[in-house]
Design an enzyme around this catalytic site. Sequence first.
Site, PDB file in Angstrom:
ATOM      1  N   THR A   1      38.959  34.432  43.061  1.00  0.00           N
ATOM      2  CA  THR A   1      40.038  34.055  43.987  1.00  0.00           C
ATOM      3  C   THR A   1      39.605  34.223  45.443  1.00  0.00           C
ATOM      4  O   THR A   1      40.271  33.726  46.342  1.00  0.00           O
ATOM      5  CB  THR A   1      41.273  34.957  43.774  1.00  0.00           C
ATOM      6  OG1 THR A   1      40.899  36.305  44.100  1.00  0.00           O
ATOM      7  CG2 THR A   1      41.769  34.898  42.343  1.00  0.00           C
TER       8      THR A   1
ATOM      9  N   ARG B   1      33.818  39.848  32.756  1.00  0.00           N
ATOM     10  CA  ARG B   1      34.518  40.971  33.401  1.00  0.00           C
ATOM     11  C   ARG B   1      35.278  41.805  32.382  1.00  0.00           C
ATOM     12  O   ARG B   1      35.671  42.935  32.662  1.00  0.00           O
ATOM     13  CB  ARG B   1      35.465  40.452  34.493  1.00  0.00           C
ATOM     14  CG  ARG B   1      34.751  40.250  35.820  1.00  0.00           C
ATOM     15  CD  ARG B   1      35.490  39.317  36.735  1.00  0.00           C
ATOM     16  NE  ARG B   1      36.748  39.857  37.223  1.00  0.00           N
ATOM     17  CZ  ARG B   1      37.536  39.189  38.079  1.00  0.00           C
ATOM     18  NH1 ARG B   1      37.193  37.999  38.525  1.00  0.00           N
ATOM     19  NH2 ARG B   1      38.663  39.709  38.479  1.00  0.00           N
TER      20      ARG B   1
ATOM     21  N   LYS C   1      36.024  49.734  46.776  1.00  0.00           N
ATOM     22  CA  LYS C   1      37.137  48.795  46.541  1.00  0.00           C
ATOM     23  C   LYS C   1      37.973  49.282  45.361  1.00  0.00           C
ATOM     24  O   LYS C   1      37.427  49.761  44.384  1.00  0.00           O
ATOM     25  CB  LYS C   1      36.554  47.406  46.225  1.00  0.00           C
ATOM     26  CG  LYS C   1      37.579  46.352  45.870  1.00  0.00           C
ATOM     27  CD  LYS C   1      36.898  45.047  45.448  1.00  0.00           C
ATOM     28  CE  LYS C   1      36.570  45.026  43.969  1.00  0.00           C
ATOM     29  NZ  LYS C   1      35.978  43.767  43.523  1.00  0.00           N
TER      30      LYS C   1
ATOM     31  N   ARG D   1      41.024  48.038  42.666  1.00  0.00           N
ATOM     32  CA  ARG D   1      41.870  46.941  42.175  1.00  0.00           C
ATOM     33  C   ARG D   1      43.280  47.439  41.937  1.00  0.00           C
ATOM     34  O   ARG D   1      43.482  48.600  41.563  1.00  0.00           O
ATOM     35  CB  ARG D   1      41.301  46.379  40.861  1.00  0.00           C
ATOM     36  CG  ARG D   1      40.109  45.483  41.082  1.00  0.00           C
ATOM     37  CD  ARG D   1      40.027  44.387  40.030  1.00  0.00           C
ATOM     38  NE  ARG D   1      38.937  43.465  40.355  1.00  0.00           N
ATOM     39  CZ  ARG D   1      39.093  42.381  41.083  1.00  0.00           C
ATOM     40  NH1 ARG D   1      40.275  42.056  41.559  1.00  0.00           N
ATOM     41  NH2 ARG D   1      38.065  41.589  41.330  1.00  0.00           N
TER      42      ARG D   1
ATOM     43  N   HIS E   1      27.916  40.347  34.758  1.00  0.00           N
ATOM     44  CA  HIS E   1      28.752  41.259  35.546  1.00  0.00           C
ATOM     45  C   HIS E   1      28.269  42.706  35.362  1.00  0.00           C
ATOM     46  O   HIS E   1      28.241  43.488  36.309  1.00  0.00           O
ATOM     47  CB  HIS E   1      30.208  41.114  35.121  1.00  0.00           C
ATOM     48  CG  HIS E   1      31.135  41.979  35.903  1.00  0.00           C
ATOM     49  ND1 HIS E   1      31.259  41.879  37.261  1.00  0.00           N
ATOM     50  CD2 HIS E   1      31.959  42.992  35.520  1.00  0.00           C
ATOM     51  CE1 HIS E   1      32.128  42.775  37.688  1.00  0.00           C
ATOM     52  NE2 HIS E   1      32.563  43.459  36.652  1.00  0.00           N
TER      53      HIS E   1
ATOM     54  N   GLY F   1      39.628  37.053  46.948  1.00  0.00           N
ATOM     55  CA  GLY F   1      40.342  38.225  47.489  1.00  0.00           C
ATOM     56  C   GLY F   1      39.397  39.373  47.831  1.00  0.00           C
ATOM     57  O   GLY F   1      39.481  39.947  48.924  1.00  0.00           O
TER      58      GLY F   1
HETATM   59  C1  R5P Z   1      34.336  42.287  40.416  1.00  0.00           C
HETATM   60  O1  R5P Z   1      34.043  43.428  40.177  1.00  0.00           O
HETATM   61  C2  R5P Z   1      33.350  41.206  40.743  1.00  0.00           C
HETATM   62  O2  R5P Z   1      32.087  41.705  41.046  1.00  0.00           O
HETATM   63  C3  R5P Z   1      33.860  40.350  41.870  1.00  0.00           C
HETATM   64  O3  R5P Z   1      33.979  41.111  43.040  1.00  0.00           O
HETATM   65  C4  R5P Z   1      35.191  39.776  41.516  1.00  0.00           C
HETATM   66  O4  R5P Z   1      35.115  39.159  40.278  1.00  0.00           O
HETATM   67  C5  R5P Z   1      35.662  38.774  42.549  1.00  0.00           C
HETATM   68  O5  R5P Z   1      36.944  38.345  42.193  1.00  0.00           O
HETATM   69  P1  R5P Z   1      37.947  37.781  43.295  1.00  0.00           P
HETATM   70  O6  R5P Z   1      37.169  36.752  44.078  1.00  0.00           O
HETATM   71  O7  R5P Z   1      39.081  37.209  42.507  1.00  0.00           O
HETATM   72  O8  R5P Z   1      38.368  38.939  44.151  1.00  0.00           O
END
Ligand code: R5P
Length: 314
Positions: free
Chosen positions: A225, A97, A193, A195, A131, A227
């Site tokens: 996580t 990531r 989405k 962040r 990713h 989330g």
């Molecule tokens: C982020 O861009 C990835 O594709 C996943 O959505 C992310 O790594 C998921 O992380 P978490 O489960 O902590 O929200």
Amino acid sequence: MRNRLKIFSGSAHPDLAKAICDYLDLPLGKMDVQRFKNDNTFVKIRENVRLCDCFVVQSSCPPVNHGLMELFIIMDALMRASARSITVVMPYFAYSRSDKKDQPRISITAKLVADLLETAGADRVITMDLHAEQIQGFFAFPVDQLLAAPVLCGYFQELGLANVVAVAPDAGSAKRTRYFAKRLNVPLAILDKRRHGNDDSSEVLHLIGDVRGHNAIIFDDEVSTGGSMLGVVKALQENGAQKIYGAVTHGILCGNAIEKFRDSQLEELVITDTVPVGPDKRIPKIKVLSVAHLFGEAIKRIHDGTSISALFEH
Ligand code: R5P
């Protein structure tokens, strides 16, 4: 030819390494990996690897940094023992990531990991569902990126759900989810989405596409996580989706992710075994599919010099 192919496992995911060896009908390479009281790691290869093609299986899972250092030391030992080639089999790529400088004064750690692997003597990397595909360009040698799509799609095809929509949880995963939608022959919906800072939290802002009355499958490269996934579940419910599933390659599931999924409205979370999924994470709602055969077949084909793209065809 086959006696020149050796598979070694670091301590990160020995079950996957064993499953790969079972697929290839090969014994796991003999090696001692020891951690001294002063926390230094010691590796000794316990069989001849001179002129051998060595594959080292080390996925990225906690303790991530220790796993990386251990991998470098294994590679150094193989190189000094005159291995002909060293291929790193990292099903979940470390720091994937951290692949861009999208904030001031931060590192691009995935590039740093690529450089360190090269310095430690890697000739090739085999990984799965990066990713961002551009990470392949961080390396000056071949990267074979395998796809979990045949395994994940096969599961949902067998489940035989009707009226399905494939859901991309953010704009970044739209291209990848479009591939799944095409493969399953279902429509696509995309969520926007955002962040919040660097604290793992996110928020769903908009939905593009129709999910009302549909069974939704959210496709993502990783769930950490939980989330992001659960934010998407909430948004889909608010927009009238029926049953909601998650289909994710890397099931990191850290913090209290398991509790969150247990209490959620998600019907089932389908993940693969690119990272270890311990007994504490094996709740009925979480289905773990193995991708060991894909890695085994890729290793066989790389060693034999045949194409691996056939692995992704229908
Ligand atoms: C982020 O861009 C990835 O594709 C996943 O959505 C992310 O790594 C998921 O992380 P978490 O489960 O902590 O929200």
